[in-house]
Design a protein around this motif. Structure first.
Motif, PDB file in Angstrom:
ATOM      1  N   THR A   1     -11.290   1.348   0.601  1.00 58.74           N
ATOM      2  CA  THR A   1     -10.348   1.070   0.613  1.00 58.74           C
ATOM      3  C   THR A   1      -8.882   2.485   0.542  1.00 58.74           C
ATOM      4  OG1 THR A   1      -8.549  -0.286   1.857  1.00 58.74           O
ATOM      5  CG2 THR A   1      -9.329  -1.076  -0.297  1.00 58.74           C
ATOM      6  N   ALA A   2      -7.884   2.160   0.921  1.00 60.21           N
ATOM      7  CA  ALA A   2      -6.750   3.109   0.400  1.00 60.21           C
ATOM      8  C   ALA A   2      -5.721   2.432   1.476  1.00 60.21           C
ATOM      9  CB  ALA A   2      -6.319   3.989   1.272  1.00 60.21           C
ATOM     10  N   ILE A   3      -4.936   2.308  -0.032  1.00 60.17           N
ATOM     11  CA  ILE A   3      -3.272   1.409   1.263  1.00 60.17           C
ATOM     12  C   ILE A   3      -2.232   2.082   0.206  1.00 60.17           C
ATOM     13  CG2 ILE A   3      -2.999   0.838  -2.021  1.00 60.17           C
ATOM     14  CD1 ILE A   3      -2.199  -1.911  -1.291  1.00 60.17           C
ATOM     15  N   GLU A   4      -1.215   2.344   1.851  1.00 61.28           N
ATOM     16  CA  GLU A   4       0.200   2.501   1.753  1.00 61.28           C
ATOM     17  C   GLU A   4       1.372   2.417   1.135  1.00 61.28           C
ATOM     18  OE1 GLU A   4       0.550   4.566   6.146  1.00 61.28           O
ATOM     19  OE2 GLU A   4       0.430   2.304   5.949  1.00 61.28           O
ATOM     20  N   LEU A   5       1.252   3.528   0.528  1.00 55.22           N
ATOM     21  CA  LEU A   5       2.571   2.896  -1.111  1.00 55.22           C
ATOM     22  C   LEU A   5       3.985   2.760  -0.619  1.00 55.22           C
ATOM     23  CD1 LEU A   5       0.481   5.343  -3.769  1.00 55.22           C
ATOM     24  CD2 LEU A   5       0.705   2.702  -4.080  1.00 55.22           C
ATOM     25  N   LYS A   6       4.144   3.352   0.616  1.00 52.06           N
ATOM     26  CA  LYS A   6       5.361   3.235   1.177  1.00 52.06           C
ATOM     27  C   LYS A   6       6.041   2.194   0.833  1.00 52.06           C
ATOM     28  CE  LYS A   6       4.697   3.442   5.834  1.00 52.06           C
ATOM     29  NZ  LYS A   6       4.327   4.638   7.314  1.00 52.06           N
ATOM     30  N   TYR A   7       5.627   1.066   1.158  1.00 51.86           N
ATOM     31  CA  TYR A   7       6.138  -0.478   1.293  1.00 51.86           C
ATOM     32  C   TYR A   7       6.699  -0.518  -0.449  1.00 51.86           C
ATOM     33  CZ  TYR A   7       4.145  -0.255   5.496  1.00 51.86           C
ATOM     34  OH  TYR A   7       3.836   0.118   7.342  1.00 51.86           O
ATOM     35  N   MET A   8       6.425   0.348  -1.576  1.00 54.56           N
ATOM     36  CA  MET A   8       6.977   0.311  -2.704  1.00 54.56           C
ATOM     37  C   MET A   8       8.331   0.535  -3.075  1.00 54.56           C
ATOM     38  SD  MET A   8       3.472   0.464  -5.281  1.00 54.56           S
ATOM     39  CE  MET A   8       3.826  -0.514  -6.354  1.00 54.56           C
ATOM     40  N   LEU A   9       9.470   1.279  -2.847  1.00 52.00           N
ATOM     41  CA  LEU A   9      10.509   1.844  -1.774  1.00 52.00           C
ATOM     42  C   LEU A   9      11.086   0.761  -2.047  1.00 52.00           C
ATOM     43  CD1 LEU A   9       9.303   5.340   0.335  1.00 52.00           C
ATOM     44  CD2 LEU A   9      10.201   4.712  -2.062  1.00 52.00           C
ATOM     45  N   ARG A  10      12.175   0.953  -3.057  1.00 53.30           N
ATOM     46  CA  ARG A  10      13.401  -0.442  -2.917  1.00 53.30           C
ATOM     47  C   ARG A  10      14.288   0.445  -1.949  1.00 53.30           C
ATOM     48  NH1 ARG A  10      15.838  -1.091  -7.528  1.00 53.30           N
ATOM     49  NH2 ARG A  10      14.501   0.741  -9.184  1.00 53.30           N
ATOM     50  N   GLN A  11      14.686   1.201  -1.394  1.00 55.92           N
ATOM     51  CA  GLN A  11      15.965   1.315  -1.153  1.00 55.92           C
ATOM     52  C   GLN A  11      17.065   0.227  -1.537  1.00 55.92           C
ATOM     53  OE1 GLN A  11      16.417   3.239   2.301  1.00 55.92           O
ATOM     54  NE2 GLN A  11      14.308   4.473   0.429  1.00 55.92           N
ATOM     55  N   GLY A  12      17.131   0.539  -2.380  1.00 52.35           N
ATOM     56  CA  GLY A  12      18.476  -0.096  -3.153  1.00 52.35           C
ATOM     57  C   GLY A  12      18.229  -1.517  -3.357  1.00 52.35           C
ATOM     58  N   LYS A  13      16.704  -1.960  -3.034  1.00 51.39           N
ATOM     59  CA  LYS A  13      16.813  -3.869  -3.824  1.00 51.39           C
ATOM     60  C   LYS A  13      16.667  -3.882  -5.354  1.00 51.39           C
ATOM     61  CE  LYS A  13      16.111  -4.385   1.407  1.00 51.39           C
ATOM     62  NZ  LYS A  13      15.586  -2.788   1.837  1.00 51.39           N
ATOM     63  N   THR A  14      16.748  -4.845  -5.728  1.00 50.29           N
ATOM     64  CA  THR A  14      16.654  -5.287  -6.436  1.00 50.29           C
ATOM     65  C   THR A  14      15.267  -5.208  -7.013  1.00 50.29           C
ATOM     66  OG1 THR A  14      16.823  -7.446  -6.261  1.00 50.29           O
ATOM     67  CG2 THR A  14      18.320  -6.445  -7.147  1.00 50.29           C
ATOM     68  N   ALA A  15      14.483  -5.686  -5.610  1.00 48.79           N
ATOM     69  CA  ALA A  15      12.694  -6.225  -5.755  1.00 48.79           C
ATOM     70  C   ALA A  15      11.913  -5.999  -4.134  1.00 48.79           C
ATOM     71  CB  ALA A  15      12.275  -7.784  -6.603  1.00 48.79           C
ATOM     72  N   VAL A  16      11.320  -5.451  -4.214  1.00 50.67           N
ATOM     73  CA  VAL A  16      10.651  -5.533  -3.047  1.00 50.67           C
ATOM     74  C   VAL A  16       9.557  -5.940  -2.812  1.00 50.67           C
ATOM     75  CG1 VAL A  16      11.875  -4.128  -2.011  1.00 50.67           C
ATOM     76  CG2 VAL A  16      10.136  -3.441  -2.429  1.00 50.67           C
ATOM     77  N   GLN A  17       7.764  -6.416  -2.269  1.00 52.24           N
ATOM     78  CA  GLN A  17       6.683  -7.059  -1.921  1.00 52.24           C
ATOM     79  C   GLN A  17       6.119  -6.573  -0.461  1.00 52.24           C
ATOM     80  OE1 GLN A  17       6.016 -11.023  -2.991  1.00 52.24           O
ATOM     81  NE2 GLN A  17       8.106 -11.350  -2.402  1.00 52.24           N
ATOM     82  N   ALA A  18       5.632  -6.532  -0.179  1.00 52.07           N
ATOM     83  CA  ALA A  18       3.893  -6.773   0.882  1.00 52.07           C
ATOM     84  C   ALA A  18       2.930  -6.916  -0.123  1.00 52.07           C
ATOM     85  CB  ALA A  18       4.392  -5.404   1.510  1.00 52.07           C
ATOM     86  N   LEU A  19       2.587  -7.310   1.769  1.00 53.02           N
ATOM     87  CA  LEU A  19       1.445  -8.666   1.134  1.00 53.02           C
ATOM     88  C   LEU A  19       0.202  -7.655   2.357  1.00 53.02           C
ATOM     89  CD1 LEU A  19      -0.782 -10.338   0.592  1.00 53.02           C
ATOM     90  CD2 LEU A  19       0.048 -11.326   2.890  1.00 53.02           C
ATOM     91  N   HIS A  20      -0.928  -6.486   2.141  1.00 48.85           N
ATOM     92  CA  HIS A  20      -1.885  -5.796   2.564  1.00 48.85           C
ATOM     93  C   HIS A  20      -3.125  -6.710   2.811  1.00 48.85           C
ATOM     94  CE1 HIS A  20       0.900  -2.392   1.527  1.00 48.85           C
ATOM     95  NE2 HIS A  20       1.667  -3.303   1.134  1.00 48.85           N
TER      96      HIS A  20
END
Length: 874
Positions: free
Chosen positions: A345-364
Motif C-alpha cells: 500500500t502507499a500513504i500520502e504524506l501531504k497530510y503531515m504538513l503543519r502549515q504553522g500549526k503546532t501539531a497535526v494528525q490524520a487517520l488513513h
C-alpha cells in the motif's frame, strides 16, 4: 509475474454510459504470442473517435477517414464507450452496435455482501459461459423457501470468452462503518499531542490540503514525524481462512532515513463484539514479547522520525517539504509466520504538513493490494482434461487483501543539540603525510553530501600563479568527479544552480591521448572550472536497515524513534591541475559523504530460479520525458516502458537494485527512483483439474546447521504441505515434502510455498507453483432464482445417484462456500441408491447472477461428478 506494467488511468477501465446521438469507437491491436506456451497480451497501439449518429444522412456511400492517436490523452467526451439504439433500419442511416464482453462471476452485476467479496477475491476466469438460455420457469418466493427440486437445464458448451482489455480492480469500501470506527477508537491507542500536551489538530485525508511553501519554510522549529500502525482489517479471500493473517510486520522507508523493518505484531480480535461478514471489524495490532505473550502496554506501534537542524543539510529543508507535499510512502505488509508478502500500500504524506500549526494528525484507511496473473482455460468438453486451446491469454488482477489503519502526525519539535559532525580519517602513512604537507598550500577541500543518481555541480577557481602563459591539464582520479566540457551542459547547470559566474565557449581543448581536458591561462589569470560529481553506484553493504524489536521499542507505549546514522565513511576524490612542466598548480579535494536517497516506488517480482527475468514497467503519466538513461530518446505522447533483464540466481536468493528515471537531457537529478526486489524461487509445474486434489513432491535440502522448519503456503485452503507442523532438518539431510494441491479456480495461476526456520525466522527455501488448472467435465447444469433482500436466502435440492454397485461415502465441495452451504458436507449412500443434496443459498441485497460449481468427491478428494448452478438474484 507479480508486478504489472503501469498504464494510464484512462486506459484502465471502461465506463459504460449511453448518449442519444453519438458513438465512440476505439481501435486496438492485438499482439499474439508466436508460441502456445507463452502468454498473449493485448496492447492499445492507437485510438480514435468517430460519431456516426450525428448527421447520419451525410454518411451514405462515403469513406470515413479516422485519425488514430497514440499515448494517454483525455477522451473529449469524458467517457470510454457510447451506445445508441435505432428504432428501425431505414435507408440513409447507419447502425453501429458495440458489445463489451466481460468474464467473471460478477458479469451481470454481482450482488453485494458476500457475493461482492467473493468477486473481489476470485479471478474473472472462474466464469462458465455455457448457459445460453433461461428455460427455468419463474418460481414464487414461497416455493423457494420450501426447498424445491432443481430441474436440469439442457446446454451446449461454447468456447471460452475472449480476454478483456481492462484490468479487474476489485471494489472495496475505503471507509469503515461507524461501528468499526467506534471499535477502533475504544482500543486505547496513545494520542498524538504537541509539546504542551494538547491533542494534535485532526485533518481529513479525503479533503485537499492547502500548501504554502513560504509558510512551511519560515517555521524554524523541527519536525517529529509520527506513524502509528493501529489495526488491520482482514478481507476474506480465496484459498485462505477467515483468521488469516495471524501475525504481520511492515517494511518501509521514510525520506532518506534507513529502511525500517518492524517487529512482529499480533492481530487481536474481539469476542465480545459480533462481527458481520459484510462489515468485518478491524483487528487491533499488538506487539509480542520475547516469550511469545502479548504486550500489556498500549496497542499499536508508533514509529517516529526527527527532522531538525541536526538532520537536514544546508538548503535541504525545501526539498524535504517538497517530498511531503508530492510523495507517497510505500509500505509492504508481510505474514510474519510464513514470511510471505500479503500485499502493498502507499500513504500520502501531504497530510503531515503543519502549515504553522503546532501539531497535526490524520487517520488513513489504506487498501492492501497484491497482483495476481491468471490465464484462462477453455471449457473441457471431453474426458481429456489435458486438451488445451491454441492460446492462453493472461489477465492481470489486483486483489484487495485487507485494509491497514495508520495514523500520521507531525509535531513541532525543538531542535536537537546533537549536531552531526564529520571527521575525516587522519591515519596516513609517513609518505602520505609528507606529500600532504607539501600540497597543503595549493589544496582546496570541499565537502558534499551525495545521494544516488543526483549530480552535484561546483566551480573551482583556477589561477595561473606564473608570469608566463600556461596550458593546464586537468586530471580526476575518479570518473564520478568530472569536468563539464560541453558548453550546453555547463549552461544548463549554471541556470539550474543560479550561478552568476561567466561562461566561455570552446574553453577546453580535448586531446584523446591526454589524461584530461586542457585549458589555456594567461599570466596571473583566473578562470572558473565547472566540475560535476555524480554516482550511479550503491553498495548494498552500506544500506543500513533498522529492525525494530522488543528491545528497541518502548514497552509502555510501543514507541520507537528512528535516527539518521552515517552509512559509510566519507570518500576522497581529487582533481589535480598540472602546468606545462607536469607539476601541480592546484588541487581540488572533494570529500563525499554518502547519504540515503528517496525511494519513490518499490517493486517485488517473483521469478523461477536460474532464469533470466524479462519485465516491462510502464512509466506513470506524471510527465512526458524527452530522454531516459544514457542515450535513450523517447517520443512524447507515446507509451513509455522500461524493460528490465535480470540474470537469475538460486532459490531463495533475493536480488535488489535501483532504477533511476531522468526527465532532463543532462540527467541532473532522477525524477523517480525505483527499488526493485527480484525473489528467485524453485519452480514446480502442476497440471490438475479444479475441485479435486493432486499431489506433487518436492525436496528440501539441509545446510550446515540443524534447523527447525515449518512450511507455509500462500493459499492454505488450496495447498496442504506434509509434514504439516514443525520438523527437524538435520545438516546436509534431504527431506521430501508432499504438496497436496486442490485449486478452485481454472486457468494458469501462481502460488507460493515457503520453508521457514521458526527459531531464526529466516527463509530456508521457497517454491513457485505454476498451476495449470482445467475445468472439470460438467455432468448437469441447474438454474435457480433467489429473491433480493429480506436476509432469508433460499433452499434447494439436487438428487445424486451412486453409480457404483457398492456403498460409498462422498464429500460435497463448492467453489463459492460463502454463497452456498450444504445441509451435510458428506454422506453415505448404498450402491445404486439416490441421495438428496440439500443446498442453502446465502441472501443478497442487490440483483445479479453468479455461477457456482458443486463437486461430489470421494474420500480421496477425487471428483466423481460436477454440477453447475446458476443463481439469479432478482
Amino acid at each position: 509475474m507479480p508486478t504489472q506494467p503501469m498504464v494510464p488511468s484512462d486506459e484502465v477501465d471502461a465506463v459504460h454510459k449511453s448518449a442519444p446521438r453519438s458513438s465512440v469507437c476505439a481501435f486496438m491491436a492485438q499482439l499474439s504470442a508466436t508460441s502456445t506456451s507463452r502468454a498473449a497480451f493485448l496492447h492499445c497501439l492507437r485510438w480514435g473517435i468517430w460519431s456516426p449518429f450525428q448527421q447520419a444522412t451525410d454518411l451514405k456511400g462515403e469513406e470515413i477517414e479516422l485519425v488514430l492517436q497514440g499515448g494517454a490523452k483525455r477522451n473529449p467526451h469524458g467517457v470510454m464507450v457510447y451506445s445508441a439504439q435505432a428504432a428501425a433500419n431505414t435507408p440513409g442511416t447507419t447502425q453501429v452496435r458495440e458489445k463489451l464482453q466481460t468474464t467473471g462471476p460478477n458479469v451481470n452485476s454481482a450482488p453485494k455482501g458476500d457475493v461482492t467479496r467473493c468477486s473481489c477475491a476470485c479471478s474473472a476466469v472462474s466464469s462458465i459461459a455455457h448457459l445460453e438460455m433461461d428455460v427455468q420457469p419463474d418460481v414464487s418466493p414461497s416455493a423457494q423457501d420450501d426447498g424445491d427440486q432443481l430441474q436440469e437445464l439442457a446446454f451446449t458448451p461454447v468456447h471460452a470468452p475472449v480476454i478483456t482489455l481492462r484490468m479487474n480492480v476489485p471494489s472495496s469500501c475505503s471507509v469503515s462503518s461507524r461501528s468499526s470506527l467506534a471499535h477502533l477508537y475504544s482500543a486505547g491507542f496513545p494520542d498524538i499531542v504537541d509539546c504542551s500536551g494538547q491533542v494534535a489538530e485532526v485533518l481529513d485525508p479525503t479533503e485537499a490540503v492547502p500548501f504554502d511553501p513560504k509558510r512551511e519554510e519560515t517555521d524554524a522549529q523541527g519536525n517529529m514525524m509520527v506513524f502509528q500502525f493501529l489495526a488491520f482489517t482482514r478481507i476474506p479471500g480465496l484459498g485462505v481462512g477467515p483468521g488469516w493473517p495471524e501475525d504481520v510486520h511492515f517494511t518501509f522507508q521514510f525520506y532518506r532515513f534507513p529502511p525500517v523493518t518492524s517487529q512482529q505484531l499480533k492481530l487481536l480480535t474481539s469476542d465480545k463484539v459480533q462481527r458481520k461478514p459484510s462489515d468485518p471489524l478491524p483487528c487491533v495490532l499488538a506487539s509480542i514479547n520475547k516469550d511469545g505473550t502479548i504486550n500489556s502496554g498500549a496497542p499499536g506501534l508508533q514509529v517516529q522520525f526527527r527532522v531538525d537542524q541536526s538532520f537536514l543539510k544546508p538548503g535541504e529543508k525545501r526539498c524535504f517539504l517538497r517530498y511531503l507535499a508530492l510523495h507517497t510512502m510505500h509500505i509492504d505488509i508481510w505474514d510474519s509466520n510464513s514470511l510471505l508478502l500479503i500485499g502493498s500500500t502507499a500513504i500520502e504524506l501531504k497530510y503531515m504538513l503543519r502549515q504553522g500549526k503546532t501539531a497535526v494528525q490524520a487517520l488513513h484507511e489504506l487498501e492492501v493490494l497484491t497482483t495476481d496473473y491468471v490465464g484462462e482455460d477453455a471449457l473441457v468438453t471431453s474426458a481429456d482434461p489435458g486438451h488445451r486451446p491454441a492460446s492462453a491469454p493472461v489477465t492481470v488482477h489486483t486483489i484487495v487483501r485487507g485494509r491497514l489503519h495508520v495514523r500520521t502526525g507531525n509535531i513541532d519539535a525543538r531542535p536537537s543539540r546533537e549536531f552531526h559532525q564529520n571527521k575525516l580519517s587522519e591515519e596516513h602513512s609517513k609518505a602520505e603525510s609528507i606529500t600532504s604537507m607539501l600540497s597543503q598550500a595549493i589544496t582546496t577541500q570541499h565537502l558534499l553530501y551525495a545521494s544516488l543518481g543526483s549530480a552535484h555541480y561546483m566551480e573551482f577557481v583556477l589561477k595561473n600563479p606564473f608570469n608566463v602563459p600556461q596550458t593546464v591539464t586537468i586530471h580526476s582520479d575518479d570518473p564520478e568527479l568530472s569536468v563539464i566540457t560541453n558548453t550546453e551542459e555547463w549552461r544548463y547547470f549554471k541556470d539550474l544552480t543560479k550561478t552568476p559566474t561567466p561562461l566561455e565557449e570552446n574553453m577546453f581543448h580535448l586531446d584523446p591521448g591526454a589524461p584530461g581536458p586542457r585549458v589555456y591561462l594567461r599570466p596571473k589569470e583566473s578562470v572558473h572550472i565547472p566540475l560535476k560529481y555524480q554516482s550511479f553506484l550503491c553498495e548494498h553493504s552500506t544500506l543500513l536497515q533498522v529492525h525494530l524489536n522488543p528491545r528497541s521499542v518502548n514497552t509502555y507505549d510501543n514507541r520507537a524513534e528512528v535516527r539518521w546514522v552515517t552509512l559509510a565513511p566519507p570518500t576522497r576524490h581529487q582533481v589535480t591541475f598540472r602546468a606545462d612542466d607536469g607539476k601541480p598548480v592546484a588541487i581540488c579535494q572533494v570529500n563525499v559523504e554518502p547519504t540515503p536517497h528517496v525511494v519513490d516506488q518499490t517493486f517485488r517480482l517473483y521469478h523461477p530460479e536460474q532464469c533470466f527475468l524479462k519485465k516491462a514497467i510502464r512509466l506513470p503519466p506524471w510527465h512526458h520525458p524527452t530522454g531516459l538513461t544514457r542515450g535513450l530518446v523517447l517520443v512524447p505522447g507515446e507509451p513509455q516502458d522500461v524493460y528490465l533483464k535480470v540474470p537469475g540466481s538460486p532459490s531463495p536468493h533475493i536480488k535488489m537494485f535501483f532504477v533511476m528515471v531522468f526527465t532532463d537531457k543532462w540527467m541532473a537529478a532522477p525524477s523517480q527512483i525505483w527499488q526493485v526486489y527480484v525473489h528467485f524461487l524453485e519452480r514446480v509445474d502442476v497440471s490438475c483439474v479444479s475441485g479435486q486434489r493432486s499431489c506433487q513432491s518436492v525436496v528440501l535440502r539441509g545446510k550446515q546447521a540443524m534447523r527447525k522448519v515449518k512450511c507455509f503456503s500462500s493459499h492454505p485452503q488450496e495447498i496442504e504441505v506434509d509434514p504439516e507442523g514443525v520438523f527437524v532438518l538435520p545438516p546436509s539431510a534431504v527431506q521430501e515434502l508432499q504438496l497436496k494441491v486442490q485449486p478452485w479456480q481454472t486457468g494458469s495461476r501462481f502460488l507460493y510455498v515457503n520453508a521457514v526456520d521458526v527459531e531464526q525466522r529466516r527463509l530456508v527455501a521457497a517454491w513457485l507453483l505454476c498451476l495449470n488448472v482445467h475445468q472439470p467435465v460438467l455432468s448437469k447444469a441447474f438454474e435457480v432464482c433467489v429473491p433480493v433482500g429480506g436476509g432469508r436466502g433460499s433452499s434447494r435440492k439436487i438428487t445424486y445417484t451412486n453409480p457404483y454397485t457398492s456403498g460409498r461415502r462422498f464429500l460435497l465441495r463448492s467453489d463459492h462456500p460463502d454463497l452456498l452451504q450444504f445441509k451435510e458436507d458428506q454422506f453415505q449412500i448404498g450402491g445404486g441408491d439416490s441421495y438428496t443434496i440439500g443446498l442453502r443459498f446465502a441472501p443478497s441485497q442487490s440483483p445479479g447472477s453468479v455461477e457456482i460449481l458443486v463437486y461430489v468427491n470421494n474420500m480421496e478428494e477425487k471428483t466423481e461428478e460436477t454440477f453447475c448452478v446458476k443463481v439469479n438474484y432478482s
